[in-house]
Design a protein around this motif. Structure first.
Motif, mmCIF file in Angstrom:
data_model
loop_
_atom_site.group_PDB
_atom_site.id
_atom_site.type_symbol
_atom_site.label_atom_id
_atom_site.label_comp_id
_atom_site.label_asym_id
_atom_site.label_seq_id
_atom_site.Cartn_x
_atom_site.Cartn_y
_atom_site.Cartn_z
ATOM 1 N N LEU A 118 0.073 -5.670 -4.069
ATOM 2 C CA LEU A 118 0.148 -6.470 -2.845
ATOM 3 C C LEU A 118 -0.341 -5.697 -1.625
ATOM 4 C CD1 LEU A 118 3.592 -8.160 -3.567
ATOM 5 C CD2 LEU A 118 1.368 -9.297 -3.499
ATOM 6 N N MET A 119 -0.254 -4.371 -1.670
ATOM 7 C CA MET A 119 -0.775 -3.561 -0.560
ATOM 8 C C MET A 119 -2.291 -3.711 -0.424
ATOM 9 S SD MET A 119 1.513 -0.077 -0.860
ATOM 10 C CE MET A 119 0.569 0.874 0.333
ATOM 11 N N SER A 120 -2.973 -4.004 -1.527
ATOM 12 C CA SER A 120 -4.416 -4.206 -1.453
ATOM 13 C C SER A 120 -4.746 -5.471 -0.675
ATOM 14 C CB SER A 120 -5.018 -4.273 -2.862
ATOM 15 O OG SER A 120 -4.568 -5.428 -3.546
ATOM 16 N N TYR A 121 -3.853 -6.467 -0.727
ATOM 17 C CA TYR A 121 -4.047 -7.683 0.074
ATOM 18 C C TYR A 121 -3.997 -7.343 1.563
ATOM 19 C CZ TYR A 121 -2.897 -12.083 2.401
ATOM 20 O OH TYR A 121 -2.874 -13.148 3.264
ATOM 21 N N ASP A 122 -3.087 -6.457 1.948
ATOM 22 C CA ASP A 122 -3.007 -6.013 3.347
ATOM 23 C C ASP A 122 -4.317 -5.376 3.795
ATOM 24 O OD1 ASP A 122 -1.547 -4.914 5.854
ATOM 25 O OD2 ASP A 122 -2.263 -3.102 4.847
ATOM 26 N N ARG A 123 -4.901 -4.513 2.955
ATOM 27 C CA ARG A 123 -6.170 -3.875 3.302
ATOM 28 C C ARG A 123 -7.298 -4.907 3.371
ATOM 29 N NH1 ARG A 123 -6.088 -0.843 6.376
ATOM 30 N NH2 ARG A 123 -4.192 -2.006 6.755
ATOM 31 N N ILE A 210 -1.779 -8.824 -13.493
ATOM 32 C CA ILE A 210 -1.612 -9.612 -12.263
ATOM 33 C C ILE A 210 -1.878 -8.757 -11.019
ATOM 34 C CG2 ILE A 210 0.053 -10.896 -10.857
ATOM 35 C CD1 ILE A 210 1.301 -11.879 -13.498
ATOM 36 N N PRO A 211 -1.197 -7.610 -10.851
ATOM 37 C CA PRO A 211 -1.517 -6.772 -9.679
ATOM 38 C C PRO A 211 -2.954 -6.253 -9.692
ATOM 39 C CG PRO A 211 0.563 -6.088 -10.670
ATOM 40 C CD PRO A 211 -0.091 -7.022 -11.626
ATOM 41 N N PHE A 212 -3.452 -5.903 -10.888
ATOM 42 C CA PHE A 212 -4.804 -5.376 -10.974
ATOM 43 C C PHE A 212 -5.842 -6.430 -10.594
ATOM 44 C CE2 PHE A 212 -8.646 -3.766 -13.131
ATOM 45 C CZ PHE A 212 -8.648 -2.465 -12.638
ATOM 46 N N SER A 213 -5.555 -7.695 -10.903
ATOM 47 C CA SER A 213 -6.449 -8.787 -10.506
ATOM 48 C C SER A 213 -6.484 -8.924 -8.993
ATOM 49 C CB SER A 213 -5.994 -10.108 -11.143
ATOM 50 O OG SER A 213 -6.023 -10.035 -12.536
ATOM 51 N N VAL A 214 -5.304 -8.814 -8.364
ATOM 52 C CA VAL A 214 -5.234 -8.874 -6.897
ATOM 53 C C VAL A 214 -6.003 -7.705 -6.291
ATOM 54 C CG1 VAL A 214 -3.678 -8.790 -4.898
ATOM 55 C CG2 VAL A 214 -3.021 -10.084 -6.933
ATOM 56 N N ILE A 215 -5.818 -6.504 -6.874
ATOM 57 C CA ILE A 215 -6.507 -5.309 -6.373
ATOM 58 C C ILE A 215 -8.024 -5.457 -6.527
ATOM 59 C CG2 ILE A 215 -6.876 -2.842 -6.787
ATOM 60 C CD1 ILE A 215 -3.896 -2.733 -7.642
#
Length: 318
Positions: A118-123, A210-215
Motif C-alpha cells: 500500500l505504500m507504493s500507492y502513496d508514491r 495482491i500487494p505485488f500487483s499493487v506495487i
C-alpha cells in the motif's frame, strides 16, 4: 493411550536455535545482540523524529512510522527469547509460548507485506497525481491503509495459527530452528500435512500476489511519469524515494518467497535458518537505515534534533 501413542500434545518444544552449529556461538550472540539494540534504537528514533518534526507530518512518513513500529515488534517477538536461552543454557519453549510467537510473527509479517504494498500507492499518487495528493492521501485514507494492513496480517495469524498448532506433534519435539516458524513446525507432525501445506502455499501466493500487483501497477505508472519529467531535480527526488521503497520490498518479499513459495527440494535446515535470520533480524535493522540515509528530510530532522539536544545540554551546564 490415544491414537498417536504416549505423547502430550501440549508438551514443551525445544528450539535448537542458531548457535548450536556455529564454531563461535558467543561471537554470534554478541553480533545479534548488537543488531537487536541498533534495530530497536534506530526504529524508535525514526518514530520519534516523525512525531516531533512538522516537516515529516506527511502520509509517507506516517506510513514509515507504522513500518518502524512493526519492525520493533517483529524483532522483539523472536530475538530476546533466543538471546536469553543462549545466556541461561535452556532451549525449551512451552506450547502456549510457541503458539503465541507463531501468531504474533504471522500477524506482523502479514501486516508488513500489505503495508509495503500500500505504500507504493502513496508514491504513485505523490508522483503521478501531485495536485490531488492531499485528497487521495488524506488522513482518513492513511488510517484506512494502516487498518487494512494490520487487519490483513491479523487474518493471516488467526487463520494459520490454530490449524498449524492443532496437528499432533508426536515425533520429536525438537524444532530445528530459532523460533516457531510454520515449515519447521510441520516437520514434527506425524500426520499428513500435504493438504494444509498446499492450502498455505496458495494463501502465501495470494498474500504476495495482491500487494505485488499493487506495487507493479504503481511503479509502472511511476516509471512512465518519471521518464516524461523535464526537470532533473524532480526526477532525481522521485527515483531516490522510490528506490528506497523498492530495496525494502525486494529484501522482504524475496526472503518470504524463498521460505513459503519455493519447493522443498530447494530447502535445507541451514538455508532456512539463514534466510529467516535475514528477514527477522537484519531487515528491521536495514529498513530505517535505507529510508534515512537516502532521505534528506529524515537526515535534516535528525541533525535538527541533535542540535537541539546539544544546545540544551550546553545551556544546562551554565
Amino acid at each position: 493411550m490415544g491414537r498417536w501413542g504416549n505423547y502430550s500434545m501440549y508438551a514443551d518444544f525445544v528450539l535448537l536455535g542458531l548457535f548450536s552449529n556455529t564454531r563461535f556461538p558467543w561471537l554470534l550472540f554478541a553480533l545479534i545482540l548488537l543488531v537487536f539494540v541498533i534495530s530497536i534504537a534506530s526504529n524508535t528514533i525514526m518514530i520519534i523524529l516523525i512525531h516531533m518534526d512538522s516537516r515529516l507530518h506527511t502520509p509517507m512518513y506516517y506510513l514509515l512510522s507504522q513500518l518502524s513500529l512493526m519492525d520493533i515488534l517483529y524483532i522483539s517477538t523472536i530475538v530476546p527469547k533466543m538471546l536469553v536461552d543462549q545466556m541461561v543454557g535452556q532451549r525449551a519453549i512451552s506450547f502456549a509460548g510457541c503458539t503465541a510467537q507463531h501468531f504474533i510473527y504471522l500477524t506482523l509479517a502479514g501486516a508488513e507485506f500489505f503495508l509495503l504494498g500500500l505504500m507504493s500507492y502513496d508514491r504513485y499518487v505523490a508522483i503521478c497525481n501531485p495536485l490531488r495528493y492531499p485528497v487521495l492521501m488524506s488522513r482518513k485514507v492513511c488510517l484506512l491503509i494502516v487498518v487494512a494492513a494490520w487487519l490483513g496480517g491479523s487474518i493471516d495469524g488467526f487463520l494459520l495459527t490454530p490449524v498449524t498448532m492443532q496437528f499432533p506433534f508426536c515425533a520429536s519435539r525438537e524444532i530445528n530452528h530459532f523460533f516457531c516458524e510454520v515449515p519447521a513446525l510441520l516437520k514434527l507432525s506425524c500426520t499428513d500435512t500435504s493438504a494444509y501445506e498446499t492450502a498455505m502455499y496458495v494463501c502465501c501466493i495470494m498474500m504476495l500476489l495482491i500487494p505485488f500487483s499493487v506495487i507493479s501497477a504503481s511503479y509502472t505508472r511511476i516509471l512512465i511519469t518519471v521518464y516524461r519529467m523535464s526537470e532533473a531535480e524532480g526526477r532525481r527526488r522521485a527515483v531516490a524515494t522510490c528506490s528506497s521503497h523498492m530495496v525494502v520490498v525486494s529484501l522482504f518479499y524475496g526472503a518470504a518467497m524463498y521460505t513459503y513459495v519455493l519447493p522443498h527440494s530447494y530447502h535445507t535446515p541451514e538455508k532456512d535458518k539463514a534466510v529467516s535470520a535475514f528477514y527477522t533480524i537484519l531487515t528491521p535493522l536495514l529498513n530505517p537505515l535505507i529510508y534515512s540515509l537516502r532521505n534528506k528530510d529524515v537526515t535534516g530532522a535528525l541533525k535538527k534534533a541533535l542540535g537541539m539536544c546539544l544546545s540544551s545540554g550546553s545551556v544546562s551546564t551554565f
